[in-house]
Design a protein around this motif. Structure first.
Motif, PDB file in Angstrom:
ATOM      1  N   THR A 259       1.828   6.591  -7.029  1.00 43.43           N
ATOM      2  CA  THR A 259       0.759   7.500  -7.449  1.00 43.43           C
ATOM      3  C   THR A 259       1.185   8.944  -7.278  1.00 43.43           C
ATOM      4  O   THR A 259       0.929   9.786  -8.144  1.00 43.43           O
ATOM      5  N   ALA A 260       1.858   9.244  -6.173  1.00 37.78           N
ATOM      6  CA  ALA A 260       2.317  10.615  -5.913  1.00 37.78           C
ATOM      7  C   ALA A 260       3.408  11.039  -6.902  1.00 37.78           C
ATOM      8  O   ALA A 260       3.496  12.200  -7.282  1.00 37.78           O
ATOM      9  N   ALA A 261       4.244  10.090  -7.326  1.00 39.11           N
ATOM     10  CA  ALA A 261       5.328  10.398  -8.242  1.00 39.11           C
ATOM     11  C   ALA A 261       4.838  10.587  -9.673  1.00 39.11           C
ATOM     12  O   ALA A 261       5.493  11.242 -10.486  1.00 39.11           O
TER      13      ALA A 261
ATOM     14  N   ALA B  28       0.833  -1.202   0.000  1.00 35.73           N
ATOM     15  CA  ALA B  28       0.000   0.000   0.000  1.00 35.73           C
ATOM     16  C   ALA B  28       0.870   1.255   0.000  1.00 35.73           C
ATOM     17  O   ALA B  28       0.581   2.223  -0.714  1.00 35.73           O
ATOM     18  N   HIS B  29       1.938   1.229   0.769  1.00 39.52           N
ATOM     19  CA  HIS B  29       2.852   2.378   0.824  1.00 39.52           C
ATOM     20  C   HIS B  29       3.507   2.608  -0.537  1.00 39.52           C
ATOM     21  O   HIS B  29       3.600   3.747  -1.003  1.00 39.52           O
ATOM     22  N   ARG B  30       3.929   1.533  -1.182  1.00 39.56           N
ATOM     23  CA  ARG B  30       4.550   1.664  -2.509  1.00 39.56           C
ATOM     24  C   ARG B  30       3.549   2.198  -3.523  1.00 39.56           C
ATOM     25  O   ARG B  30       3.896   3.017  -4.376  1.00 39.56           O
TER      26      ARG B  30
END
Length: 59
Positions: free
Chosen positions: A56-58, A49-51
């Protein structure tokens, strides 16, 4: 750990007990057991989930 693994096993010697404990920690406790600080997710699911969030943010 005592209720989840230790009392359910009979060990022939110290090495067998040590090996079983390490396998339990690596295969169940660290990977799949839900942790409160991860939102009740197992470590592998929380890392995935963190990845996903970072990718998504990148983008």
């Amino acid at each position: 750990m005592k209720t989840e693994m230790y009392f359910q096993s009979n060990f022939e010697n110290h090495l067998a007990a040590h090996t079983a404990v390490m396998e339990y920690i690596e295969s169940w406790y660290n990977r799949r057991r839900p942790h409160l600080h991860n939102g009740e997710l197992g470590s592998v699911a929380a890392l995935a989930a963190h990845r996903d969030i970072r990718q998504t943010a990148a983008a």
